[in-house]
Design a protein around this motif. Structure first.
Motif, mmCIF file in Angstrom:
data_model
loop_
_atom_site.group_PDB
_atom_site.id
_atom_site.type_symbol
_atom_site.label_atom_id
_atom_site.label_comp_id
_atom_site.label_asym_id
_atom_site.label_seq_id
_atom_site.Cartn_x
_atom_site.Cartn_y
_atom_site.Cartn_z
ATOM 1 N N MET A 408 2.044 -11.146 5.502
ATOM 2 C CA MET A 408 1.014 -12.813 6.016
ATOM 3 C C MET A 408 1.917 -12.995 4.159
ATOM 4 S SD MET A 408 -2.123 -12.838 3.830
ATOM 5 C CE MET A 408 -2.572 -12.537 2.215
ATOM 6 N N TYR A 412 -0.725 -20.328 -2.754
ATOM 7 C CA TYR A 412 -1.604 -20.669 -3.366
ATOM 8 C C TYR A 412 -1.434 -22.241 -4.569
ATOM 9 C CZ TYR A 412 -3.686 -16.489 -3.371
ATOM 10 O OH TYR A 412 -4.034 -15.370 -3.162
ATOM 11 N N TYR A 418 -8.376 -16.239 -6.378
ATOM 12 C CA TYR A 418 -8.513 -15.104 -5.651
ATOM 13 C C TYR A 418 -9.434 -14.749 -6.893
ATOM 14 C CZ TYR A 418 -8.466 -11.958 -1.657
ATOM 15 O OH TYR A 418 -8.911 -11.619 -0.629
ATOM 16 N N HIS A 421 -10.617 -8.681 -7.004
ATOM 17 C CA HIS A 421 -10.972 -7.399 -5.581
ATOM 18 C C HIS A 421 -10.092 -6.435 -5.797
ATOM 19 C CE1 HIS A 421 -7.991 -9.746 -4.498
ATOM 20 N NE2 HIS A 421 -6.975 -8.899 -3.103
ATOM 21 N N ASP A 423 -8.114 -4.621 -2.317
ATOM 22 C CA ASP A 423 -8.055 -4.349 -1.730
ATOM 23 C C ASP A 423 -8.056 -4.322 -0.284
ATOM 24 O OD1 ASP A 423 -6.422 -7.034 -1.739
ATOM 25 O OD2 ASP A 423 -3.721 -6.088 -1.493
ATOM 26 N N LEU A 437 4.045 -6.348 -2.428
ATOM 27 C CA LEU A 437 3.893 -7.735 -2.565
ATOM 28 C C LEU A 437 5.123 -8.426 -2.775
ATOM 29 C CD1 LEU A 437 1.134 -8.680 -5.299
ATOM 30 C CD2 LEU A 437 1.304 -9.587 -3.422
ATOM 31 N N TYR A 439 7.218 -11.726 -4.784
ATOM 32 C CA TYR A 439 6.918 -13.265 -4.915
ATOM 33 C C TYR A 439 8.425 -14.359 -4.286
ATOM 34 C CZ TYR A 439 2.784 -11.577 -7.024
ATOM 35 O OH TYR A 439 2.140 -10.426 -6.736
ATOM 36 N N LEU A 451 -0.877 -12.700 -11.009
ATOM 37 C CA LEU A 451 -1.342 -11.291 -10.986
ATOM 38 C C LEU A 451 -1.918 -10.848 -12.139
ATOM 39 C CD1 LEU A 451 -1.559 -9.547 -8.645
ATOM 40 C CD2 LEU A 451 -0.295 -8.485 -8.625
ATOM 41 N N VAL A 503 -5.524 -13.414 -8.496
ATOM 42 C CA VAL A 503 -4.872 -14.171 -8.599
ATOM 43 C C VAL A 503 -5.378 -15.256 -9.472
ATOM 44 C CG1 VAL A 503 -3.004 -16.044 -7.607
ATOM 45 C CG2 VAL A 503 -3.878 -13.342 -6.245
ATOM 46 N N ARG A 510 3.159 -21.968 -5.657
ATOM 47 C CA ARG A 510 3.296 -20.008 -6.009
ATOM 48 C C ARG A 510 3.541 -20.064 -3.642
ATOM 49 N NH1 ARG A 510 0.412 -15.498 -5.300
ATOM 50 N NH2 ARG A 510 0.283 -14.392 -8.031
ATOM 51 N N ALA A 512 3.811 -16.411 -2.141
ATOM 52 C CA ALA A 512 3.957 -14.772 -2.230
ATOM 53 C C ALA A 512 3.819 -13.863 -0.902
ATOM 54 C CB ALA A 512 3.253 -13.552 -2.737
ATOM 55 N N TRP A 516 0.586 -4.987 3.549
ATOM 56 C CA TRP A 516 0.238 -3.246 3.277
ATOM 57 C C TRP A 516 -0.096 -2.934 3.868
ATOM 58 C CZ3 TRP A 516 -2.583 -8.984 3.545
ATOM 59 C CH2 TRP A 516 -3.327 -8.945 2.310
HETATM 60 O O1 LIG Z 1 -0.200 -13.163 -4.122
HETATM 61 C C1 LIG Z 1 -0.672 -12.329 -5.175
HETATM 62 O O2 LIG Z 1 -0.527 -12.204 -6.275
HETATM 63 C C2 LIG Z 1 -1.996 -11.063 -4.267
HETATM 64 C C3 LIG Z 1 -2.510 -12.115 -3.877
HETATM 65 C C4 LIG Z 1 -3.852 -10.672 -3.257
HETATM 66 O O3 LIG Z 1 -4.668 -10.561 -3.955
HETATM 67 C C5 LIG Z 1 -4.595 -10.189 -1.502
HETATM 68 O O4 LIG Z 1 -3.682 -11.281 -0.476
HETATM 69 O O5 LIG Z 1 -4.923 -9.996 -0.949
#
Ligand SMILES: O=C(O)CCC(=O)C(=O)O
Ligand SMILES: [Fe+2]
Length: 520
Positions: A408, A412, A418, A421, A423, A437, A439, A451, A503, A510, A512, A516
């Motif tokens: 993905m 942002y 975000y 949470h 994942d 991740l 960046y 983050l 986030v 930004r 990223a 996963w």
């Molecule tokens: O972009 C990030 O630093 C984290 C994004 C994130 O936590 C997610 O997509 O689950």
């Protein structure tokens, strides 16, 4: 179609002229069964008038509205049929009475047998019966009830077998979510599945009863943006959340991981192999008992790391790729954005973020990807294998990782963030095990968009009522966190099922990329 234009065919001022059609049908059916005697032309005409009268009754606007609403609302075939029955009976009742058919289900069965017999000599009777079934939103040809039951039975068997094939670590939490014992049998779990919406409502009611202040806010069930929502909106939202959560749990149980993932070695690459060191492995999977070691963002947050209380679970690697390639990737993503491929997140905790999935399942997909993004994705896809290889050579026990080859890319802007949470919640909602991740930003202090990694605290276990269930015992400690800047070329890897993170809102756009990595 011939219509009389005034009330039911065969009635005059409500006086029945076709009385005894039920009897005539029974006699003709047994004569046909005994002596293969075809039905008389007079009976065909009687039958036609019956079907035309039903047609008129079914075409009533109010009746049609109700049938269509049922069809839209009920997707389960058997449930649709059983709900349609009483509704259709109301429309059939006066017609049956008028034609001298027994009321209710007996009349329906007799009519169907009669129609089947008449259709053998008159194809237009069959057509008419098909038209009638269409008015009831049913297929033109009737599937016989035993095959409908057989289908339902085989679906149940199938569900039960899939549940039986899932590991207990996945099946157990699902059973508990349905208030069954952790080691409930696959049959018991399969029987509980149709109760899923009802169970979601119970869980939602339980949470609603705790009061708004306990469910709204950072790190809670709903984000602070819901603070002013009405009780009805909250109830609907929470119920929907739990219904989706239970659905995810179920699909996680019945979809074998290997059916949609691949072995990490298929994606092995030297970039990843060179990157992953013993230190990376220790950071990610180091001893759970070590309390005092530092967070591996040594150069970034040295002073805060000891506060966090987690010494493992996060690995950070800097300058893993050149600025030239991250800039080019950003340009490629900007082009995808202009083309409308980058779409808003649907997650209410992920406000304003937008993303695109880059797929690497087939050679065509790989070739379709723009060059810098492809290079970066291929690098990232190599990391699971590199992690496993380094873990093995350093005698660290790592999970059995699997690669779902899609990455993905998310962006942002100001206004997007975000909320806190994880994942994956204990791996019961999805099979994410490690979040990777990368960046892509020419980041300056003050640009925001860090983050935020939180420490955890123990809370009272609330087993059986919330998402994650057993997992409810660990909650984010919102007072203890470290912020990690989304620097160009920085790779952050963390354990998806343990690390609470968020986030922060950026001031500059930004980007990223996220892979996963999956595991049972
Ligand atoms: O972009 C990030 O630093 C984290 C994004 C994130 O936590 C997610 O997509 O689950
Ligand atoms: Fe996340």
């Amino acid at each position: 179609m011939s219509r009389t234009g005034h009330g039911y065919a065969g009635t005059t001022n409500g006086v029945t002229t076709d009385a005894g059609l039920g009897k005539k049908f029974s006699e003709a059916i047994s004569a046909n069964a005994r002596e293969k005697q075809p039905p008389s032309q007079a009976l065909v005409e009687d039958g036609r008038r019956l079907l035309e009268a039903l047609m008129e009754a079914y075409m009533d606007a109010e009746f049609q509205r109700e049938v269509c609403r049922l069809r839209e609302e009920i997707h389960d075939e058997l449930r649709f049929l059983t709900t349609l029955g009483p509704l259709a009976a109301r429309a059939q009742e006066p017609v049956f009475q008028c034609f001298g058919l027994p009321p209710g289900q007996r009349g329906v069965i007799l009519m169907k047998m009669g129609v089947r017999l008449l259709s053998t000599v008159s194809p237009d009777i069959k057509e008419l019966a098909g038209d009638l079934r269409e008015l009831l939103c049913l297929p033109r040809e009737e599937e016989d009830i035993t095959s409908t039951i057989k289908k339902a039975e085989s679906e149940f068997q199938d569900l039960q077998q899939k549940i039986a094939a899932a590991p207990l670590e996945l099946r157990g939490p699902l059973a508990e979510a349905f208030l069954l014992p952790y080691n409930a049998s696959p049959v018991e779990i399969a029987q509980a599945v149709p109760r899923l919406p009802k169970r979601a409502k119970e869980i939602a009611d339980h949470h609603m009863a705790r009061g708004r202040q306990d469910i709204i806010g950072e790190g809670k069930l709903l984000g602070s943006d819901m603070a002013h929502a009405s009780d009805e909106t909250l109830q609907a939202k929470v119920q929907d959340m739990f219904e989706r959560y239970l659905q995810k749990m179920l699909s996680r149980v019945i979809t074998p991981l290997d059916s949609y993932t691949r072995a990490p070695e298929d994606f092995a690459c030297s970039w990843a192999r060179d990157l992953v060191s013993k230190q990376t492995i220790q950071d990610l999977w180091g001893s759970q008992t070590c309390q005092t070691a530092t967070l591996p963002v040594r150069d970034v947050v040295e002073d805060l790391s000891s506060q966090l209380g987690f010494s493992h679970g996060v690995a950070i690697l800097n300058d893993t790729v050149s600025v030239k390639v991250t800039r080019q990737a950003r340009e490629e993503l900007a082009a995808l954005e202009t083309a409308g491929a980058v779409t808003p997140s649907q997650d209410p905790c992920n406000v304003g973020a937008r993303s695109v999935w880059l797929h690497f399942e087939t050679a065509e997909e790989r070739e379709k990807s723009p060059p810098a993004l492809r290079e970066l994705c291929e690098h990232l896809l190599g990391l699971p294998h590199a992690l496993l290889a380094a873990a093995e050579s350093n005698s660290v026990v790592a999970s059995r990782l699997r690669v779902h080859p899609h990455i993905m890319a998310a962006t942002y802007r100001r206004g997007a963030e975000y909320h806190c949470h994880k994942d994956s919640y204990s791996g019961t909602d999805n099979s994410r095990m490690v979040t990777i991740l990368l960046y892509l930003n020419d980041w300056q202090p003050g640009d925001g968009g860090e983050l935020r990694l939180f420490g955890t605290k123990q809370v009272d276990a609330d087993v059986g009522t919330g998402p994650g269930l057993r997992d409810a015992a660990s909650a984010p400690d919102l007072e203890r966190f470290v912020d990690v800047a989304p620097l160009s070329g920085r790779v952050v890897m963390f354990r998806s099922r343990e690390i609470w993170h968020a986030v922060r809102e950026p001031r500059e756009q930004r980007w990223a990329m996220t892979l996963w990595v999956m595991a049972d």
